[in-house]
Write a protein that holds these residues in place. Structure first.
Motif, PDB file in Angstrom:
ATOM      1  N   ALA A   1     -12.353  13.774  24.359  1.00 53.58           N
ATOM      2  CA  ALA A   1     -11.889  13.996  22.993  1.00 53.58           C
ATOM      3  C   ALA A   1     -12.730  15.033  22.260  1.00 53.58           C
ATOM      4  O   ALA A   1     -12.191  15.903  21.548  1.00 53.58           O
ATOM      5  N   GLU A   2     -14.059  14.973  22.416  1.00 55.40           N
ATOM      6  CA  GLU A   2     -14.940  15.909  21.725  1.00 55.40           C
ATOM      7  C   GLU A   2     -14.692  17.343  22.191  1.00 55.40           C
ATOM      8  O   GLU A   2     -14.594  18.270  21.388  1.00 55.40           O
ATOM      9  N   VAL A   3     -14.593  17.518  23.498  1.00 59.04           N
ATOM     10  CA  VAL A   3     -14.358  18.848  24.057  1.00 59.04           C
ATOM     11  C   VAL A   3     -12.963  19.346  23.695  1.00 59.04           C
ATOM     12  O   VAL A   3     -12.763  20.539  23.429  1.00 59.04           O
ATOM     13  N   ASP A   4     -11.996  18.439  23.669  1.00 54.19           N
ATOM     14  CA  ASP A   4     -10.637  18.808  23.281  1.00 54.19           C
ATOM     15  C   ASP A   4     -10.627  19.349  21.855  1.00 54.19           C
ATOM     16  O   ASP A   4      -9.973  20.364  21.562  1.00 54.19           O
ATOM     17  N   ALA A   5     -11.350  18.694  20.952  1.00 57.00           N
ATOM     18  CA  ALA A   5     -11.412  19.167  19.560  1.00 57.00           C
ATOM     19  C   ALA A   5     -12.152  20.496  19.470  1.00 57.00           C
ATOM     20  O   ALA A   5     -11.695  21.428  18.783  1.00 57.00           O
ATOM     21  N   LEU A   6     -13.289  20.611  20.162  1.00 48.14           N
ATOM     22  CA  LEU A   6     -14.066  21.849  20.118  1.00 48.14           C
ATOM     23  C   LEU A   6     -13.286  23.033  20.682  1.00 48.14           C
ATOM     24  O   LEU A   6     -13.455  24.170  20.228  1.00 48.14           O
ATOM     25  N   SER A   7     -12.429  22.775  21.654  1.00 45.11           N
ATOM     26  CA  SER A   7     -11.687  23.859  22.301  1.00 45.11           C
ATOM     27  C   SER A   7     -10.714  24.545  21.351  1.00 45.11           C
ATOM     28  O   SER A   7     -10.232  25.642  21.649  1.00 45.11           O
ATOM     29  N   GLN A   8     -10.419  23.926  20.237  1.00 41.87           N
ATOM     30  CA  GLN A   8      -9.474  24.495  19.282  1.00 41.87           C
ATOM     31  C   GLN A   8     -10.150  25.428  18.275  1.00 41.87           C
ATOM     32  O   GLN A   8      -9.473  26.012  17.418  1.00 41.87           O
ATOM     33  N   LEU A   9     -11.470  25.548  18.386  1.00 44.50           N
ATOM     34  CA  LEU A   9     -12.221  26.357  17.429  1.00 44.50           C
ATOM     35  C   LEU A   9     -12.826  27.588  18.106  1.00 44.50           C
ATOM     36  O   LEU A   9     -13.165  27.547  19.294  1.00 44.50           O
ATOM     37  N   PRO A  10     -12.987  28.671  17.357  1.00 48.92           N
ATOM     38  CA  PRO A  10     -13.688  29.836  17.909  1.00 48.92           C
ATOM     39  C   PRO A  10     -15.180  29.530  18.054  1.00 48.92           C
ATOM     40  O   PRO A  10     -15.682  28.584  17.446  1.00 48.92           O
ATOM     41  N   PRO A  11     -15.901  30.298  18.854  1.00 47.09           N
ATOM     42  CA  PRO A  11     -17.339  30.064  19.033  1.00 47.09           C
ATOM     43  C   PRO A  11     -18.078  30.036  17.694  1.00 47.09           C
ATOM     44  O   PRO A  11     -17.765  30.811  16.790  1.00 47.09           O
ATOM     45  N   SER A  12     -19.014  29.114  17.584  1.00 44.94           N
ATOM     46  CA  SER A  12     -19.890  28.914  16.415  1.00 44.94           C
ATOM     47  C   SER A  12     -19.183  28.302  15.210  1.00 44.94           C
ATOM     48  O   SER A  12     -19.830  28.024  14.194  1.00 44.94           O
ATOM     49  N   ALA A  13     -17.869  28.044  15.283  1.00 44.59           N
ATOM     50  CA  ALA A  13     -17.157  27.494  14.131  1.00 44.59           C
ATOM     51  C   ALA A  13     -17.551  26.047  13.843  1.00 44.59           C
ATOM     52  O   ALA A  13     -17.351  25.564  12.723  1.00 44.59           O
ATOM     53  N   ALA A  14     -18.094  25.358  14.847  1.00 38.90           N
ATOM     54  CA  ALA A  14     -18.480  23.959  14.647  1.00 38.90           C
ATOM     55  C   ALA A  14     -19.958  23.809  14.287  1.00 38.90           C
ATOM     56  O   ALA A  14     -20.445  22.677  14.160  1.00 38.90           O
ATOM     57  N   ARG A  15     -20.667  24.911  14.094  1.00 38.44           N
ATOM     58  CA  ARG A  15     -22.101  24.828  13.802  1.00 38.44           C
ATOM     59  C   ARG A  15     -22.318  24.132  12.454  1.00 38.44           C
ATOM     60  O   ARG A  15     -21.741  24.511  11.440  1.00 38.44           O
ATOM     61  N   GLY A  16     -23.133  23.081  12.475  1.00 40.56           N
ATOM     62  CA  GLY A  16     -23.412  22.306  11.275  1.00 40.56           C
ATOM     63  C   GLY A  16     -22.355  21.270  10.937  1.00 40.56           C
ATOM     64  O   GLY A  16     -22.488  20.534   9.952  1.00 40.56           O
ATOM     65  N   ALA A  17     -21.299  21.193  11.730  1.00 37.78           N
ATOM     66  CA  ALA A  17     -20.193  20.266  11.450  1.00 37.78           C
ATOM     67  C   ALA A  17     -20.562  18.825  11.788  1.00 37.78           C
ATOM     68  O   ALA A  17     -21.586  18.549  12.422  1.00 37.78           O
ATOM     69  N   THR A  18     -19.708  17.904  11.373  1.00 37.86           N
ATOM     70  CA  THR A  18     -19.847  16.489  11.697  1.00 37.86           C
ATOM     71  C   THR A  18     -18.773  16.120  12.711  1.00 37.86           C
ATOM     72  O   THR A  18     -17.590  16.389  12.489  1.00 37.86           O
ATOM     73  N   ALA A  19     -19.192  15.519  13.809  1.00 38.45           N
ATOM     74  CA  ALA A  19     -18.244  15.023  14.813  1.00 38.45           C
ATOM     75  C   ALA A  19     -18.073  13.525  14.612  1.00 38.45           C
ATOM     76  O   ALA A  19     -19.031  12.768  14.730  1.00 38.45           O
ATOM     77  N   VAL A  20     -16.859  13.121  14.284  1.00 40.32           N
ATOM     78  CA  VAL A  20     -16.538  11.702  14.109  1.00 40.32           C
ATOM     79  C   VAL A  20     -15.784  11.255  15.364  1.00 40.32           C
ATOM     80  O   VAL A  20     -14.666  11.720  15.621  1.00 40.32           O
ATOM     81  N   VAL A  21     -16.406  10.387  16.150  1.00 38.94           N
ATOM     82  CA  VAL A  21     -15.874   9.997  17.456  1.00 38.94           C
ATOM     83  C   VAL A  21     -15.801   8.475  17.548  1.00 38.94           C
ATOM     84  O   VAL A  21     -16.726   7.782  17.112  1.00 38.94           O
ATOM     85  N   THR A  22     -14.719   7.965  18.108  1.00 38.89           N
ATOM     86  CA  THR A  22     -14.566   6.513  18.199  1.00 38.89           C
ATOM     87  C   THR A  22     -15.605   5.878  19.111  1.00 38.89           C
ATOM     88  O   THR A  22     -16.144   4.812  18.808  1.00 38.89           O
TER      89      THR A  22
END
Length: 346
Positions: A61-82
């Motif tokens: 799930a985490e990789v699936d979500a990250l794959s939808q973003l360009p490089p560095s777009a998730a820097r500083g983000a919060t990952a909410v995972v079950t």
């Protein structure tokens, strides 16, 4: 710098966790992997991307979500995972490392991964300086993957025992006729549940007497997309032309009644959930051995009487020895009622 780990449940993340739970249900309920959902939030709490696990061998799930973003777009983000991100390499790489490479600043997860090999992702992230918050909406997350969590913790498949009976607890009339005690809505519900588990278990007595196919079918009679593995337990041989041997999935046959050994072997084969539909003898054996996690009782408003009970001797000599159950859910299915019960206090 080392991150911190909290066990609080901040309301700010509860909405995102509910969304992650909803996403997780899009994945398959069967198989060795759990259903997992992930929501990525930017520093202002807005949703950046969402993902879920689609089954063994696919992106988590985490990789699936990250794959939808360009490089560095998730820097500083919060990952909410079950579920706590995995920390091992299987068919895919560890999600903990993927989140670190993406540069997330905070991890929020629901429940810890009980797997001896896959757990530890939260600690790995915290040690790398990521702020980690665990236990968010833990009860809701635990319920959403209840069967998988139970199987992983007990190291055996989650065992559901099912029977359909009259109001007075009979599964057949004196002449053996039992089709149909319950109506169409109840039978459709059974097939939907069959299509959501890894295996259906029956005893040789039921296989020889009723010649069931042990398949999952749609209301129109066609086979459901996912078919459980038929499992037959018992010493009597099953004919080569039996319906269960002609189905879409090869049957597993265990020519003994050593239930703990059978369940251990099924677990090692990757089976995490089984549906016991093998008649009163087999159901009673699982109950007597304490090898069960849930009972589905489909009750029809009809009286039959006679000796053909849903359960036989389960080793209860006096009332104080009787296992107490918790009613988890009650559902109306046409004229019938489904009682879903679980062991009390587990």
């Amino acid at each position: 710098m080392t991150g911190t780990t909290h066990a609080s449940t901040p309301g700010a993340f509860a909405t995102a966790m509910r969304r992650a739970i909803s996403l997780s249900t899009l994945g398959p309920s069967w198989g060795i992997n759990p259903r997992v959902g992930c929501v990525l939030l930017d520093v202002n709490g807005a949703v950046l991307a969402e993902g879920w696990h689609r089954g063994a061998g696919t992106a988590h799930a985490e990789v699936d979500a990250l794959s939808q973003l360009p490089p560095s777009a998730a820097r500083g983000a919060t990952a909410v995972v079950t579920l706590e991100p995995c920390n091992h390499t299987g068919r895919t790489g560890p999600c903990s490392e993927a989140l670190l490479r993406a540069g997330i600043g905070r991890l929020v997860y629901g429940v810890r991964d009980p797997g001896p090999a896959s757990s530890g992702g939260a600690e790995r992230l915290a040690n790398a300086g990521v702020d980690v918050i665990g236990g968010v909406s833990a009860d809701e997350v635990s319920e959403s993957i209840h069967a998988w969590l139970t199987a992983e913790r007990l190291r055996r498949p989650f065992v559901t025992i099912k029977w359909a009976s009259s109001l007075d607890g009979r599964i057949a009339a004196a002449d053996g006729s039992s089709r149909w005690i319950t109506g169409d809505p109840a039978r459709h519900d059974v097939h939907e549940r069959r299509a959501a588990v890894d295996a259906i278990v029956a005893g040789t007595g039921t296989v020889l007497a009723d010649d069931p196919s042990l398949t999952a079918r749609r209301p129109d009679g066609s086979l459901a997309e996912h078919q459980p593995v038929p499992v037959i337990i018992g010493e009597r041989p099953v004919p080569d032309d039996a319906a269960v041997r002609r189905g879409p999935v090869p049957a597993l046959v265990y020519p003994d009644r050593d239930l703990p050994t059978v369940l251990t072997d099924l677990f090692e084969r990757g089976i995490r959930s089984v549906f016991v539909e093998g008649g009163p003898t087999l159901a009673s054996a699982f109950l007597a051995a304490g090898l069960w996690d849930e009972i589905l009782t489909y009750t029809a408003p009809v009286l039959i009487g006679g000796p053909r009970l849903a359960v036989t001797d389960i080793g209860v000599g006096t009332l104080t020895d009787a296992p107490r159950l918790t009613v988890h859910d009650v559902r109306r299915l046409g004229d019938d009622v489904l009682f879903i019960t679980r062991p009390k206090g587990r």
